[in-house]
Design a protein around this motif. Structure first.
Motif, short mmCIF file in Angstrom:
data_model
loop_
_atom_site.label_atom_id
_atom_site.label_comp_id
_atom_site.label_asym_id
_atom_site.label_seq_id
_atom_site.Cartn_x
_atom_site.Cartn_y
_atom_site.Cartn_z
N GLN A 1 48.04 25.46 -27.23
CA GLN A 1 46.82 24.66 -27.20
C GLN A 1 46.78 23.82 -25.93
OE1 GLN A 1 47.05 22.39 -30.78
NE2 GLN A 1 47.65 20.54 -29.76
N THR A 2 45.58 23.58 -25.44
CA THR A 2 45.42 22.82 -24.20
C THR A 2 44.97 21.40 -24.54
OG1 THR A 2 43.14 23.59 -24.00
CG2 THR A 2 44.83 24.82 -22.81
N HIS A 3 45.48 20.47 -23.79
CA HIS A 3 45.10 19.08 -23.95
C HIS A 3 44.11 18.76 -22.84
CE1 HIS A 3 48.28 18.48 -26.85
NE2 HIS A 3 49.11 19.10 -26.03
N ILE A 4 42.89 18.45 -23.23
CA ILE A 4 41.87 18.13 -22.24
C ILE A 4 41.98 16.65 -21.92
CG2 ILE A 4 39.41 18.01 -21.79
CD1 ILE A 4 39.11 20.57 -23.23
N VAL A 5 42.15 16.38 -20.65
CA VAL A 5 42.32 15.02 -20.19
C VAL A 5 41.03 14.60 -19.49
CG1 VAL A 5 43.69 13.53 -18.69
CG2 VAL A 5 44.77 15.44 -19.85
N VAL A 6 40.61 13.37 -19.72
CA VAL A 6 39.44 12.83 -19.04
C VAL A 6 39.93 11.86 -17.98
CG1 VAL A 6 37.28 11.57 -19.27
CG2 VAL A 6 38.01 13.09 -21.09
N LYS B 1 39.55 18.02 -7.10
CA LYS B 1 40.95 18.34 -7.45
C LYS B 1 41.15 18.25 -8.96
CE LYS B 1 45.31 16.13 -7.04
NZ LYS B 1 45.99 14.99 -6.53
N PHE B 2 40.63 17.20 -9.59
CA PHE B 2 40.75 17.05 -11.04
C PHE B 2 40.06 18.21 -11.77
CE2 PHE B 2 40.85 12.20 -10.35
CZ PHE B 2 42.21 12.22 -10.14
N LEU B 3 38.86 18.56 -11.30
CA LEU B 3 38.09 19.62 -11.94
C LEU B 3 38.76 20.97 -11.78
CD1 LEU B 3 34.56 18.40 -10.92
CD2 LEU B 3 35.44 18.51 -13.25
N LYS B 4 39.33 21.23 -10.62
CA LYS B 4 40.04 22.50 -10.41
C LYS B 4 41.29 22.57 -11.27
CE LYS B 4 38.42 23.87 -5.88
NZ LYS B 4 38.77 24.09 -4.47
N GLY B 5 41.85 21.42 -11.62
CA GLY B 5 42.99 21.38 -12.53
C GLY B 5 42.60 21.57 -13.98
N ASP C 1 40.56 19.47 -15.77
CA ASP C 1 40.32 18.22 -16.48
C ASP C 1 38.85 17.81 -16.36
OD1 ASP C 1 43.02 17.89 -17.16
OD2 ASP C 1 43.44 17.05 -15.18
N LYS C 2 38.39 17.05 -17.34
CA LYS C 2 37.05 16.46 -17.25
C LYS C 2 37.14 15.20 -16.41
CE LYS C 2 35.40 18.03 -21.72
NZ LYS C 2 34.82 17.62 -23.00
N GLY D 1 32.27 18.26 -16.48
CA GLY D 1 33.23 19.18 -17.09
C GLY D 1 33.53 20.32 -16.13
N PRO D 2 34.74 20.85 -16.16
CA PRO D 2 35.09 21.96 -15.26
C PRO D 2 34.43 23.26 -15.70
CG PRO D 2 36.90 21.52 -16.73
CD PRO D 2 35.86 20.47 -17.01
#
Length: 160
Positions: free
Chosen positions: A44-49, A72-76, A78-79, A130-131
């Motif tokens: 499961q993935t943990h979505i980080v904001v 950079k955050f979006l390419k990783g 994360d929201k 959101g990515p």
């Protein structure tokens, strides 16, 4: 029968008429269930904001730096929550902050979509991006890029 074989008699459906039972190794069954649950947790993935704060009077270079951090955050995977902070007389001109957030959304449109449009909340205006790629895809892509980079470094070292 279960005692003769050395296994356990497990009641599967007690509400059925007659109740349904199964002969099995209950310890092994519990272990397999625990393994499946552990594997599901790992996958499961943990979505980080992540949060980035701006002001309406931001300079061009600072804007570019913040935009690069957001990309950079979006390419990783994360929201990103962008908070526009209004101070003093800036509160009388919320349209300036709105325009800046719209410009930012257009600049990062290739890697993100606007999840929540800019919304004024007291002294702050917030927007959530959101990515476009899922976190699992982004992580896999980063691993592949890292592996290719290491391979290139090894080949360069072998040539020397």
């Amino acid at each position: 029968m279960a005692d003769e074989i050395g296994l356990d008699l497990v009641e599967i459906a007690p509400e059925a008429n007659p109740p349904v039972c199964k002969i099995m190794d209950f310890g092994k069954y519990k272990y397999e269930i625990a393994q499946k649950a552990r594997e599901a947790r790992q996958n499961q993935t943990h979505i980080v904001v992540k949060e980035v704060r701006l002001t309406p009077k931001i300079e061009n270079h600072d804007y570019e730096t913040k935009r690069n951090a957001i990309v950079k955050f979006l390419k990783g995977g994360d929201k990103v929550k962008i908070t526009m902070k209004f101070r003093g007389r800036e509160q009388t001109r919320p349209e300036l902050g709105f325009k800046l957030l719209q410009r930012l959304a257009e600049d990062v449109a290739e890697v993100a979509f606007v999840e929540f449009a800019p919304k004024q909340e007291g002294r702050n205006m917030t927007m959530v991006l959101g990515p476009t790629k899922k976190k699992t895809e982004a992580v896999a892509e980063q691993k592949a890029a890292r592996a290719a980079k290491e391979k290139a470094a090894l080949e360069a070292a072998e040539e020397k």
